[in-house]
Scaffold this motif. Structure first.
Motif, mmCIF file in Angstrom:
data_model
loop_
_atom_site.group_PDB
_atom_site.id
_atom_site.type_symbol
_atom_site.label_atom_id
_atom_site.label_comp_id
_atom_site.label_asym_id
_atom_site.label_seq_id
_atom_site.Cartn_x
_atom_site.Cartn_y
_atom_site.Cartn_z
ATOM 1 N N TYR A 5 0.835 -1.193 0.000
ATOM 2 C CA TYR A 5 0.000 0.000 0.000
ATOM 3 C C TYR A 5 0.874 1.250 0.000
ATOM 4 C CZ TYR A 5 -3.629 -3.197 1.704
ATOM 5 O OH TYR A 5 -4.510 -4.235 1.848
ATOM 6 N N GLU A 6 0.615 2.162 -0.929
ATOM 7 C CA GLU A 6 1.133 3.522 -0.859
ATOM 8 C C GLU A 6 -0.025 4.374 -0.362
ATOM 9 O OE1 GLU A 6 2.833 4.908 -4.500
ATOM 10 O OE2 GLU A 6 3.705 2.949 -4.958
ATOM 11 N N LEU A 7 0.106 4.885 0.842
ATOM 12 C CA LEU A 7 -1.006 5.567 1.490
ATOM 13 C C LEU A 7 -0.640 7.011 1.791
ATOM 14 C CD1 LEU A 7 -3.804 5.440 2.824
ATOM 15 C CD2 LEU A 7 -2.677 4.606 4.899
ATOM 16 N N ALA A 8 -1.405 7.941 1.231
ATOM 17 C CA ALA A 8 -1.223 9.376 1.497
ATOM 18 C C ALA A 8 -2.493 9.893 2.156
ATOM 19 C CB ALA A 8 -0.946 10.132 0.202
ATOM 20 N N ILE A 9 -2.367 10.449 3.364
ATOM 21 C CA ILE A 9 -3.524 10.908 4.122
ATOM 22 C C ILE A 9 -3.385 12.404 4.423
ATOM 23 C CG2 ILE A 9 -4.727 10.734 6.340
ATOM 24 C CD1 ILE A 9 -4.292 7.786 6.291
ATOM 25 N N ASP A 10 -4.468 13.131 4.220
ATOM 26 C CA ASP A 10 -4.510 14.574 4.484
ATOM 27 C C ASP A 10 -5.435 14.812 5.673
ATOM 28 O OD1 ASP A 10 -4.736 17.319 4.494
ATOM 29 O OD2 ASP A 10 -4.958 17.507 2.326
ATOM 30 N N ALA A 28 -9.037 12.948 4.177
ATOM 31 C CA ALA A 28 -8.965 12.526 2.781
ATOM 32 C C ALA A 28 -7.720 11.689 2.575
ATOM 33 C CB ALA A 28 -8.943 13.746 1.858
ATOM 34 N N GLY A 29 -7.770 10.824 1.577
ATOM 35 C CA GLY A 29 -6.612 9.976 1.340
ATOM 36 C C GLY A 29 -6.561 9.457 -0.070
ATOM 37 N N THR A 30 -5.388 8.940 -0.407
ATOM 38 C CA THR A 30 -5.190 8.169 -1.630
ATOM 39 C C THR A 30 -4.536 6.858 -1.231
ATOM 40 O OG1 THR A 30 -4.962 10.120 -3.050
ATOM 41 C CG2 THR A 30 -4.081 8.042 -3.882
ATOM 42 N N SER A 31 -5.210 5.776 -1.520
ATOM 43 C CA SER A 31 -4.671 4.447 -1.254
ATOM 44 C C SER A 31 -4.337 3.808 -2.591
ATOM 45 C CB SER A 31 -5.698 3.595 -0.492
ATOM 46 O OG SER A 31 -5.210 2.290 -0.257
ATOM 47 N N THR A 32 -3.056 3.551 -2.803
ATOM 48 C CA THR A 32 -2.618 2.883 -4.026
ATOM 49 C C THR A 32 -2.209 1.467 -3.673
ATOM 50 O OG1 THR A 32 -1.840 4.988 -4.944
ATOM 51 C CG2 THR A 32 -1.070 2.968 -6.006
ATOM 52 N N ARG A 65 -2.381 -2.687 -10.271
ATOM 53 C CA ARG A 65 -2.230 -1.430 -9.549
ATOM 54 C C ARG A 65 -3.591 -0.749 -9.466
ATOM 55 N NH1 ARG A 65 -1.300 4.122 -10.376
ATOM 56 N NH2 ARG A 65 0.247 5.065 -8.956
ATOM 57 N N LEU A 66 -3.995 -0.432 -8.267
ATOM 58 C CA LEU A 66 -5.298 0.153 -8.013
ATOM 59 C C LEU A 66 -5.119 1.446 -7.226
ATOM 60 C CD1 LEU A 66 -8.430 0.030 -7.630
ATOM 61 C CD2 LEU A 66 -8.003 -1.473 -5.683
ATOM 62 N N GLN A 67 -5.642 2.566 -7.730
ATOM 63 C CA GLN A 67 -5.556 3.848 -7.039
ATOM 64 C C GLN A 67 -6.956 4.320 -6.680
ATOM 65 O OE1 GLN A 67 -3.038 6.985 -8.714
ATOM 66 N NE2 GLN A 67 -4.522 8.511 -8.054
ATOM 67 N N ARG A 72 -11.754 1.248 7.801
ATOM 68 C CA ARG A 72 -12.303 2.573 8.090
ATOM 69 C C ARG A 72 -11.222 3.650 7.985
ATOM 70 N NH1 ARG A 72 -16.354 1.551 13.279
ATOM 71 N NH2 ARG A 72 -17.543 -0.165 12.328
ATOM 72 N N LEU A 73 -9.982 3.222 7.826
ATOM 73 C CA LEU A 73 -8.864 4.148 7.616
ATOM 74 C C LEU A 73 -8.488 4.236 6.150
ATOM 75 C CD1 LEU A 73 -6.531 5.939 8.753
ATOM 76 C CD2 LEU A 73 -5.185 3.822 8.922
ATOM 77 N N LEU A 74 -8.524 3.107 5.455
ATOM 78 C CA LEU A 74 -8.138 3.070 4.046
ATOM 79 C C LEU A 74 -8.827 1.907 3.351
ATOM 80 C CD1 LEU A 74 -4.710 1.389 3.408
ATOM 81 C CD2 LEU A 74 -5.786 1.266 5.628
ATOM 82 N N PRO A 75 -9.068 2.010 2.052
ATOM 83 C CA PRO A 75 -9.518 0.847 1.284
ATOM 84 C C PRO A 75 -8.398 -0.198 1.279
ATOM 85 C CG PRO A 75 -9.952 2.885 0.097
ATOM 86 C CD PRO A 75 -9.037 3.234 1.232
ATOM 87 N N ALA A 76 -8.737 -1.440 1.651
ATOM 88 C CA ALA A 76 -7.698 -2.436 1.848
ATOM 89 C C ALA A 76 -8.271 -3.841 1.754
ATOM 90 C CB ALA A 76 -7.047 -2.242 3.219
ATOM 91 N N PHE A 77 -7.371 -4.803 1.613
ATOM 92 C CA PHE A 77 -7.713 -6.205 1.814
ATOM 93 C C PHE A 77 -7.562 -6.454 3.319
ATOM 94 C CE2 PHE A 77 -5.584 -6.331 -2.506
ATOM 95 C CZ PHE A 77 -6.767 -6.384 -3.228
#
Length: 229
Positions: free
Chosen positions: A52-57, A66-70, A123-125, A163-168
């Motif tokens: 996971y590449e996770l960027a949280i604002d 807000a976030g971007t979960s790659t 790869r999923l963003q 609830r923090l990030l889209p994830a498996f």
């Protein structure tokens, strides 16, 4: 009843997949927003090499972050759809293997169509927003009545990382996490690996953390606020 609840949670956790997120009264979440044993086992047989590449604002609002979960992962086969766990948020943008898609999202699971996936590396963003939680789970936001300041912390076990990030979000799909966080400049930000401020701008600071070892989603953590270390 309390002893039975504790035993049920421990047994499900030891099985290597999350339980059905038992509530405090011993009831379970509805099938719509609970990860079943069958679905978790099927997904673990198809997915591997997760990162996971996770960027949280944390600066946009006092109501949500807000976030971007790659997600980078290897898929054994692309013969049928694949779900990603994400409870109670909003998806602003979805890109699967460089192709933008309209999200098929029911408020609990994001379903990726088989046609968008490939056998092998994917790869999923996902650009998303999620309300701060106020019940001690997910990313909890707390306003201290003593000092009037805001403190954030995560509680992700057994099935709250989604609830923090889209994830498996299951323990047997361990992953590497690469985290960056934008926060108010006077806050400390702490996670499971070392981090440092790499940029300051307009009263905010960007923290970048070292990649973690492969860990289960519930082991990951994020704490931010006017803490003193």
């Amino acid at each position: 009843m309390r002893k039975l609840l504790i035993i049920a949670v421990l047994v499900a956790g030891c099985a290597g997949v999350p339980p059905q997120d038992l509530a405090s009264d011993g009831s379970s979440r509805s099938p719509r927003d609970a990860l079943s044993l069958t679905r978790a086992a099927e997904r673990a047989g198809r997915v591997s090499n997760v990162r996971y590449e996770l960027a949280i604002d944390l600066t946009r609002s006092d109501k949500y972050f807000a976030g971007t979960s790659t997600l980078h992962f290897t898929l054994e086969d692309n013969g049928h759809p694949l779900t990603v766990d994400f409870s109670g948020g909003e998806i602003d943008r979805l890109v699967v293997n460089s192709k933008p898609l309209a999200p098929d999202y029911n408020g609990a699971f994001l379903t990726l169509p088989a046609a968008a996936l490939v056998s092998g590396a994917n790869r999923l963003q996902i650009d998303y927003r999620h309300p701060y939680d106020g019940d001690g789970t997910g990313l909890h936001r707390f306003e201290d009545p003593e000092d009037g300041r805001t403190y954030l912390y995560t509680y992700l076990w057994p099935y709250y990382a989604n609830r923090l990030l889209p994830a498996f979000d299951q323990p047997n799909l361990k992953a590497v996490f690469e985290l960056s966080v934008r926060a108010p400049a006077d806050w400390e930000v702490v996670s499971v690996s070392p981090g440092e401020i790499t940029e300051r701008e307009d009263g905010t600071a960007t923290w970048v953390f070292s990649p973690t070892p492969r860990i289960s989603t519930y082991v990951f953590s994020l704490h931010a606020g006017p803490y003193r270390i």
